[in-house]
Design a protein around this motif. Structure first.
Motif, PDB file in Angstrom:
ATOM      1  N   LEU A  42      54.882   7.663  32.687  1.00  0.00           N
ATOM      2  CA  LEU A  42      54.422   9.021  32.966  1.00  0.00           C
ATOM      3  C   LEU A  42      55.590   9.981  33.146  1.00  0.00           C
ATOM      4  CD1 LEU A  42      51.605   8.117  35.511  1.00  0.00           C
ATOM      5  CD2 LEU A  42      51.419   8.402  33.040  1.00  0.00           C
ATOM      6  N   ALA A  43      56.648   9.522  33.804  1.00  0.00           N
ATOM      7  CA  ALA A  43      57.804  10.386  34.068  1.00  0.00           C
ATOM      8  C   ALA A  43      58.958   9.543  34.582  1.00  0.00           C
ATOM      9  CB  ALA A  43      57.450  11.462  35.091  1.00  0.00           C
ATOM     10  N   VAL A  44      60.150  10.106  34.467  1.00  0.00           N
ATOM     11  CA  VAL A  44      61.336   9.556  35.115  1.00  0.00           C
ATOM     12  C   VAL A  44      61.812  10.591  36.125  1.00  0.00           C
ATOM     13  CG1 VAL A  44      63.726   8.814  34.817  1.00  0.00           C
ATOM     14  CG2 VAL A  44      62.009   8.164  33.128  1.00  0.00           C
ATOM     15  N   VAL A  45      62.002  10.162  37.365  1.00  0.00           N
ATOM     16  CA  VAL A  45      62.443  11.060  38.432  1.00  0.00           C
ATOM     17  C   VAL A  45      63.868  10.687  38.826  1.00  0.00           C
ATOM     18  CG1 VAL A  45      62.045  11.814  40.812  1.00  0.00           C
ATOM     19  CG2 VAL A  45      60.096  11.359  39.298  1.00  0.00           C
ATOM     20  N   GLU A  46      64.778  11.664  38.743  1.00  0.00           N
ATOM     21  CA  GLU A  46      66.159  11.458  39.177  1.00  0.00           C
ATOM     22  C   GLU A  46      66.306  12.019  40.590  1.00  0.00           C
ATOM     23  OE1 GLU A  46      68.787  11.263  35.142  1.00  0.00           O
ATOM     24  OE2 GLU A  46      68.495  13.241  35.997  1.00  0.00           O
ATOM     25  N   ASN A  47      66.464  11.129  41.546  1.00  0.00           N
ATOM     26  CA  ASN A  47      66.582  11.504  42.951  1.00  0.00           C
ATOM     27  C   ASN A  47      68.044  11.834  43.274  1.00  0.00           C
ATOM     28  OD1 ASN A  47      65.712  11.983  45.540  1.00  0.00           O
ATOM     29  ND2 ASN A  47      65.685   9.829  46.148  1.00  0.00           N
ATOM     30  N   MET A  48      68.255  12.652  44.282  1.00  0.00           N
ATOM     31  CA  MET A  48      69.595  13.033  44.736  1.00  0.00           C
ATOM     32  C   MET A  48      70.436  13.581  43.582  1.00  0.00           C
ATOM     33  SD  MET A  48      70.511  10.079  47.525  1.00  0.00           S
ATOM     34  CE  MET A  48      70.668   8.781  46.322  1.00  0.00           C
ATOM     35  N   ALA A  49      69.827  14.441  42.772  1.00  0.00           N
ATOM     36  CA  ALA A  49      70.488  14.920  41.559  1.00  0.00           C
ATOM     37  C   ALA A  49      71.391  16.132  41.804  1.00  0.00           C
ATOM     38  CB  ALA A  49      69.439  15.265  40.504  1.00  0.00           C
ATOM     39  N   TRP A  50      71.039  16.955  42.771  1.00  0.00           N
ATOM     40  CA  TRP A  50      71.792  18.188  42.976  1.00  0.00           C
ATOM     41  C   TRP A  50      71.611  18.703  44.401  1.00  0.00           C
ATOM     42  CZ3 TRP A  50      68.401  22.070  44.339  1.00  0.00           C
ATOM     43  CH2 TRP A  50      67.073  21.918  43.929  1.00  0.00           C
ATOM     44  N   PHE A  51      72.439  19.685  44.781  1.00  0.00           N
ATOM     45  CA  PHE A  51      72.237  20.407  46.042  1.00  0.00           C
ATOM     46  C   PHE A  51      72.783  21.816  45.875  1.00  0.00           C
ATOM     47  CE2 PHE A  51      76.483  18.659  46.518  1.00  0.00           C
ATOM     48  CZ  PHE A  51      77.205  19.705  47.111  1.00  0.00           C
ATOM     49  N   ASP A  52      72.241  22.727  46.651  1.00  0.00           N
ATOM     50  CA  ASP A  52      72.704  24.112  46.646  1.00  0.00           C
ATOM     51  C   ASP A  52      73.704  24.301  47.779  1.00  0.00           C
ATOM     52  OD1 ASP A  52      71.154  24.869  44.463  1.00  0.00           O
ATOM     53  OD2 ASP A  52      69.412  25.335  45.724  1.00  0.00           O
ATOM     54  N   THR A  81      64.118  16.314  38.355  1.00  0.00           N
ATOM     55  CA  THR A  81      65.247  16.087  39.254  1.00  0.00           C
ATOM     56  C   THR A  81      64.873  16.522  40.667  1.00  0.00           C
ATOM     57  OG1 THR A  81      66.208  18.249  38.711  1.00  0.00           O
ATOM     58  CG2 THR A  81      66.967  16.368  37.431  1.00  0.00           C
ATOM     59  N   LEU A  82      65.197  15.687  41.643  1.00  0.00           N
ATOM     60  CA  LEU A  82      64.970  16.003  43.053  1.00  0.00           C
ATOM     61  C   LEU A  82      66.324  16.243  43.719  1.00  0.00           C
ATOM     62  CD1 LEU A  82      62.294  13.319  44.012  1.00  0.00           C
ATOM     63  CD2 LEU A  82      61.911  15.671  43.260  1.00  0.00           C
ATOM     64  N   PRO A  83      66.386  17.206  44.632  1.00  0.00           N
ATOM     65  CA  PRO A  83      67.678  17.529  45.252  1.00  0.00           C
ATOM     66  C   PRO A  83      68.052  16.586  46.395  1.00  0.00           C
ATOM     67  CG  PRO A  83      65.978  18.984  46.092  1.00  0.00           C
ATOM     68  CD  PRO A  83      65.318  18.133  45.040  1.00  0.00           C
ATOM     69  N   ILE A  84      69.348  16.589  46.719  1.00  0.00           N
ATOM     70  CA  ILE A  84      69.813  15.999  47.973  1.00  0.00           C
ATOM     71  C   ILE A  84      69.438  17.021  49.040  1.00  0.00           C
ATOM     72  CG2 ILE A  84      71.836  15.311  49.313  1.00  0.00           C
ATOM     73  CD1 ILE A  84      73.212  14.735  46.595  1.00  0.00           C
ATOM     74  N   SER A  85      68.678  16.605  50.030  1.00  0.00           N
ATOM     75  CA  SER A  85      68.117  17.598  50.949  1.00  0.00           C
ATOM     76  C   SER A  85      67.978  17.050  52.361  1.00  0.00           C
ATOM     77  CB  SER A  85      66.736  18.032  50.432  1.00  0.00           C
ATOM     78  OG  SER A  85      66.003  18.700  51.417  1.00  0.00           O
ATOM     79  N   ALA A  86      68.516  17.818  53.308  1.00  0.00           N
ATOM     80  CA  ALA A  86      68.348  17.465  54.723  1.00  0.00           C
ATOM     81  C   ALA A  86      66.882  17.590  55.124  1.00  0.00           C
ATOM     82  CB  ALA A  86      69.222  18.354  55.597  1.00  0.00           C
ATOM     83  N   ASP A  87      66.160  18.529  54.504  1.00  0.00           N
ATOM     84  CA  ASP A  87      64.734  18.716  54.811  1.00  0.00           C
ATOM     85  C   ASP A  87      63.934  17.448  54.500  1.00  0.00           C
ATOM     86  OD1 ASP A  87      65.260  21.315  55.509  1.00  0.00           O
ATOM     87  OD2 ASP A  87      64.548  22.176  53.618  1.00  0.00           O
ATOM     88  N   THR A  88      64.231  16.837  53.359  1.00  0.00           N
ATOM     89  CA  THR A  88      63.515  15.626  52.960  1.00  0.00           C
ATOM     90  C   THR A  88      63.774  14.500  53.949  1.00  0.00           C
ATOM     91  OG1 THR A  88      63.758  16.280  50.642  1.00  0.00           O
ATOM     92  CG2 THR A  88      63.147  13.997  51.071  1.00  0.00           C
ATOM     93  N   SER A  89      65.033  14.360  54.330  1.00  0.00           N
ATOM     94  CA  SER A  89      65.401  13.317  55.290  1.00  0.00           C
ATOM     95  C   SER A  89      64.733  13.544  56.642  1.00  0.00           C
ATOM     96  CB  SER A  89      66.925  13.286  55.447  1.00  0.00           C
ATOM     97  OG  SER A  89      67.305  12.317  56.377  1.00  0.00           O
ATOM     98  N   ALA A  90      64.775  14.792  57.115  1.00  0.00           N
ATOM     99  CA  ALA A  90      64.179  15.114  58.414  1.00  0.00           C
ATOM    100  C   ALA A  90      62.667  14.896  58.404  1.00  0.00           C
ATOM    101  CB  ALA A  90      64.504  16.559  58.787  1.00  0.00           C
ATOM    102  N   ALA A  91      62.021  15.257  57.292  1.00  0.00           N
ATOM    103  CA  ALA A  91      60.572  15.071  57.194  1.00  0.00           C
ATOM    104  C   ALA A  91      60.217  13.588  57.236  1.00  0.00           C
ATOM    105  CB  ALA A  91      60.042  15.713  55.913  1.00  0.00           C
ATOM    106  N   GLY A  92      61.023  12.771  56.557  1.00  0.00           N
ATOM    107  CA  GLY A  92      60.792  11.334  56.587  1.00  0.00           C
ATOM    108  C   GLY A  92      60.979  10.754  57.973  1.00  0.00           C
ATOM    109  N   ASP A  93      62.011  11.218  58.689  1.00  0.00           N
ATOM    110  CA  ASP A  93      62.279  10.706  60.037  1.00  0.00           C
ATOM    111  C   ASP A  93      61.199  11.119  61.029  1.00  0.00           C
ATOM    112  OD1 ASP A  93      64.583   9.494  59.164  1.00  0.00           O
ATOM    113  OD2 ASP A  93      65.924  11.101  59.836  1.00  0.00           O
TER     114      ASP A  93
END
Length: 200
Positions: A42-52, A81-93
């Motif tokens: 269905l798709a390929v997802v590249e995690n931790m691909a970029w950050f602003d 592509t999914l970004p490197i994100s503190a928001d994602t980490s915090a939401a998971g925690d």
């Protein structure tokens, strides 16, 4: 994934990776495996691909990924592509879903895009009139034939085949049974039937 694909009829697979070259080697292995098992990608997802960065620029610490190669070599147009994100980490925690805690963030938008792509692919495939949606195999009442039925969105087809003839048409009959087709007993019969994922 191999055991799961053999035991369940999967509607599709999403391959999650990172943009590094070494990770791409594993993506290729995954794509080839799912193709052999007849599981649609269905798709390929590249995690931790970029950050602003704070300077307003977008950075790709592991390179630009492999979207073009996936498209040219495998026909995979859905690469997210999914970004490197503190928001994602915090939401998971915290246990609060990212799309609830940070719904307007770049990360949330990227996850929404991924979900939409997967949904669109599944809906498009479900509406396909040519794809086999279901297949059933059973023994005839007299136990002389296998009855195989294929169902698509627009039609159903049924075939009757003797077990010995089915074995004859298998390419690796020698490897599977340790004997040549001519040596198979004339009364070869089915002992049991077990579905194996999407491919058998």
């Amino acid at each position: 994934p191999i055991s799961l694909s053999q035991q369940l009829k999967l509607d599709g697979a999403v391959i999650v990776t990172t943009p590094q070259r070494l990770a791409f080697v594993d993506v290729v292995k995954g794509l080839e495996m799912f193709q052999r098992l007849k599981v649609p990608i269905l798709a390929v997802v590249e995690n931790m691909a970029w950050f602003d960065g704070d300077d307003g620029k977008r950075y790709f610490p592991f390179g630009r990924g492999h979207k073009e190669q996936l498209k040219s070599d495998f026909g995979i147009s859905n690469s997210i592509t999914l970004p490197i994100s503190a928001d994602t980490s915090a939401a998971g925690d915290s246990g609060t879903p990212l799309l609830v805690a940070h719904r307007r963030s770049n990360s949330a938008m990227a996850f929404r895009e991924a979900a939409q792509v997967v949904q669109n692919e599944l809906l498009a495939d479900a509406g396909s009139s040519s794809r086999c949606h279901t297949a059933t195999v059973k023994l005839s009442d007299d136990k002389e034939f296998l009855i195989v039925r294929f169902f698509t969105a627009s039609e159903a087809r049924q075939y009757r085949i003797k077990p010995r003839e089915l074995r004859r048409q298998l390419r690796k009959v020698d490897d599977m049974l340790g004997s040549k087709y001519e040596e198979l007993p004339a009364d070869l019969h089915v002992v049991s039937i077990h579905p194996m994922g999407n491919y058998a």
